[in-house]
Design a protein around this motif. Structure first.
Motif, PDB file in Angstrom:
ATOM      1  N   ILE A 124     -16.785  22.265  -9.537  1.00  0.00           N
ATOM      2  CA  ILE A 124     -17.615  23.441  -9.305  1.00  0.00           C
ATOM      3  C   ILE A 124     -18.196  23.850 -10.657  1.00  0.00           C
ATOM      4  O   ILE A 124     -17.465  24.211 -11.580  1.00  0.00           O
ATOM      5  CB  ILE A 124     -16.809  24.578  -8.672  1.00  0.00           C
ATOM      6  CG1 ILE A 124     -16.329  24.157  -7.276  1.00  0.00           C
ATOM      7  CG2 ILE A 124     -17.643  25.845  -8.598  1.00  0.00           C
ATOM      8  CD1 ILE A 124     -15.449  25.162  -6.594  1.00  0.00           C
ATOM      9  N   VAL A 125     -19.520  23.805 -10.768  1.00  0.00           N
ATOM     10  CA  VAL A 125     -20.191  24.079 -12.027  1.00  0.00           C
ATOM     11  C   VAL A 125     -20.469  25.570 -12.195  1.00  0.00           C
ATOM     12  O   VAL A 125     -20.316  26.119 -13.280  1.00  0.00           O
ATOM     13  CB  VAL A 125     -21.512  23.277 -12.113  1.00  0.00           C
ATOM     14  CG1 VAL A 125     -22.250  23.577 -13.395  1.00  0.00           C
ATOM     15  CG2 VAL A 125     -21.223  21.799 -11.988  1.00  0.00           C
ATOM     16  N   TYR A 126     -20.874  26.218 -11.109  1.00  0.00           N
ATOM     17  CA  TYR A 126     -21.325  27.610 -11.206  1.00  0.00           C
ATOM     18  C   TYR A 126     -20.897  28.346  -9.952  1.00  0.00           C
ATOM     19  O   TYR A 126     -20.997  27.808  -8.836  1.00  0.00           O
ATOM     20  CB  TYR A 126     -22.847  27.620 -11.362  1.00  0.00           C
ATOM     21  CG  TYR A 126     -23.464  28.997 -11.419  1.00  0.00           C
ATOM     22  CD1 TYR A 126     -23.367  29.789 -12.555  1.00  0.00           C
ATOM     23  CD2 TYR A 126     -24.155  29.498 -10.325  1.00  0.00           C
ATOM     24  CE1 TYR A 126     -23.938  31.039 -12.599  1.00  0.00           C
ATOM     25  CE2 TYR A 126     -24.727  30.750 -10.359  1.00  0.00           C
ATOM     26  CZ  TYR A 126     -24.619  31.522 -11.499  1.00  0.00           C
ATOM     27  OH  TYR A 126     -25.185  32.764 -11.543  1.00  0.00           O
ATOM     28  N   TYR A 127     -20.424  29.579 -10.107  1.00  0.00           N
ATOM     29  CA  TYR A 127     -20.016  30.389  -8.970  1.00  0.00           C
ATOM     30  C   TYR A 127     -20.505  31.821  -9.185  1.00  0.00           C
ATOM     31  O   TYR A 127     -20.321  32.385 -10.258  1.00  0.00           O
ATOM     32  CB  TYR A 127     -18.490  30.387  -8.815  1.00  0.00           C
ATOM     33  CG  TYR A 127     -18.005  31.217  -7.655  1.00  0.00           C
ATOM     34  CD1 TYR A 127     -18.007  30.699  -6.373  1.00  0.00           C
ATOM     35  CD2 TYR A 127     -17.568  32.521  -7.846  1.00  0.00           C
ATOM     36  CE1 TYR A 127     -17.568  31.451  -5.304  1.00  0.00           C
ATOM     37  CE2 TYR A 127     -17.130  33.291  -6.795  1.00  0.00           C
ATOM     38  CZ  TYR A 127     -17.127  32.755  -5.521  1.00  0.00           C
ATOM     39  OH  TYR A 127     -16.712  33.499  -4.466  1.00  0.00           O
ATOM     40  N   GLN A 128     -21.155  32.368  -8.171  1.00  0.00           N
ATOM     41  CA  GLN A 128     -21.642  33.744  -8.259  1.00  0.00           C
ATOM     42  C   GLN A 128     -21.486  34.388  -6.889  1.00  0.00           C
ATOM     43  O   GLN A 128     -21.693  33.753  -5.863  1.00  0.00           O
ATOM     44  CB  GLN A 128     -23.117  33.756  -8.678  1.00  0.00           C
ATOM     45  CG  GLN A 128     -23.698  35.142  -8.764  1.00  0.00           C
ATOM     46  CD  GLN A 128     -25.187  35.124  -9.085  1.00  0.00           C
ATOM     47  OE1 GLN A 128     -25.816  34.079  -9.123  1.00  0.00           O
ATOM     48  NE2 GLN A 128     -25.741  36.289  -9.305  1.00  0.00           N
ATOM     49  N   ARG A 130     -23.066  37.167  -4.563  1.00  0.00           N
ATOM     50  CA  ARG A 130     -24.230  38.049  -4.385  1.00  0.00           C
ATOM     51  C   ARG A 130     -23.851  39.193  -3.465  1.00  0.00           C
ATOM     52  O   ARG A 130     -23.334  38.980  -2.371  1.00  0.00           O
ATOM     53  CB  ARG A 130     -25.401  37.273  -3.764  1.00  0.00           C
ATOM     54  CG  ARG A 130     -25.977  36.168  -4.619  1.00  0.00           C
ATOM     55  CD  ARG A 130     -26.752  36.675  -5.816  1.00  0.00           C
ATOM     56  NE  ARG A 130     -27.805  37.572  -5.492  1.00  0.00           N
ATOM     57  CZ  ARG A 130     -29.100  37.275  -5.493  1.00  0.00           C
ATOM     58  NH1 ARG A 130     -29.491  36.069  -5.816  1.00  0.00           N
ATOM     59  NH2 ARG A 130     -29.995  38.183  -5.193  1.00  0.00           N
ATOM     60  N   VAL A 140     -22.521  28.816  -4.819  1.00  0.00           N
ATOM     61  CA  VAL A 140     -21.722  27.839  -5.542  1.00  0.00           C
ATOM     62  C   VAL A 140     -22.600  26.640  -5.885  1.00  0.00           C
ATOM     63  O   VAL A 140     -23.291  26.105  -5.019  1.00  0.00           O
ATOM     64  CB  VAL A 140     -20.515  27.382  -4.707  1.00  0.00           C
ATOM     65  CG1 VAL A 140     -19.672  26.379  -5.460  1.00  0.00           C
ATOM     66  CG2 VAL A 140     -19.692  28.563  -4.268  1.00  0.00           C
ATOM     67  N   LYS A 141     -22.572  26.208  -7.154  1.00  0.00           N
ATOM     68  CA  LYS A 141     -23.244  24.986  -7.573  1.00  0.00           C
ATOM     69  C   LYS A 141     -22.164  23.941  -7.810  1.00  0.00           C
ATOM     70  O   LYS A 141     -21.279  24.129  -8.635  1.00  0.00           O
ATOM     71  CB  LYS A 141     -24.061  25.210  -8.844  1.00  0.00           C
ATOM     72  CG  LYS A 141     -24.847  24.015  -9.273  1.00  0.00           C
ATOM     73  CD  LYS A 141     -25.698  24.331 -10.496  1.00  0.00           C
ATOM     74  CE  LYS A 141     -26.509  23.145 -10.917  1.00  0.00           C
ATOM     75  NZ  LYS A 141     -27.328  23.454 -12.121  1.00  0.00           N
TER      76      LYS A 141
END
Length: 143
Positions: A124-128, A130, A140-141
């Motif tokens: 998992i590279v990116y988690y935000q 919203r 999730v990226k």
């Protein structure tokens, strides 16, 4: 009345012929040619480590070992594709034009019997998270 129907059918057929692709050529391969094999992807499935419109749709090249009928060919597949039947229709083959500058990387370990494959999560590279008025949506990226 019958003559009128025949005349109108003739006009309709000629119109359909004019709509067809005029520069279309019949594709034919000979034994010893190299071809690419079309792989199908399911929605949400990674296409050989790339997603989106730049993902490869063909794997190969594979050598044609035998012509079975007018539109079917037998290919010499890799040992990793031994579970796939080696006879293919001409519609899923694409001619390979050899070029010494081509660098081909073949990763076919993940193919199923019907030439599909599934994506695998690496990291998992990116988690935000919203925040909207009434709910939260995670973004999730994944690599």
């Amino acid at each position: 009345m019958v003559l009128l129907i025949r005349e109108r059918l003739k006009i309709a057929f000629s119109r359909q012929k004019s709509y067809a692709y005029p520069r279309r050529k019949d594709v034919e391969f000979i034994v010893g040619d190299y071809v690419f094999l079309k792989v199908s992807s399911l929605k949400g499935v990674i296409r050989f480590e790339k997603k989106g419109k730049f993902a490869p749709r063909y794997i190969g090249p594979f050598e044609i070992t035998d012509r079975m009928r007018a539109v079917t060919y037998r290919l010499e597949l890799l040992s990793s594709l031994s579970h796939v039947h080696p006879v293919f229709h001409i519609s899923i083959l694409k001619k390979y034009v050899p070029n010494p500058s081509h660098v081909l990387q073949l990763n076919t370990d993940e193919l199923d019997e019907n030439l599909t494959f599934k994506e695998q999560l690496v990291a998992i590279v990116y988690y935000q998270l919203r925040q909207f008025r009434s709910k939260q949506i995670p973004i999730v990226k994944v690599l």
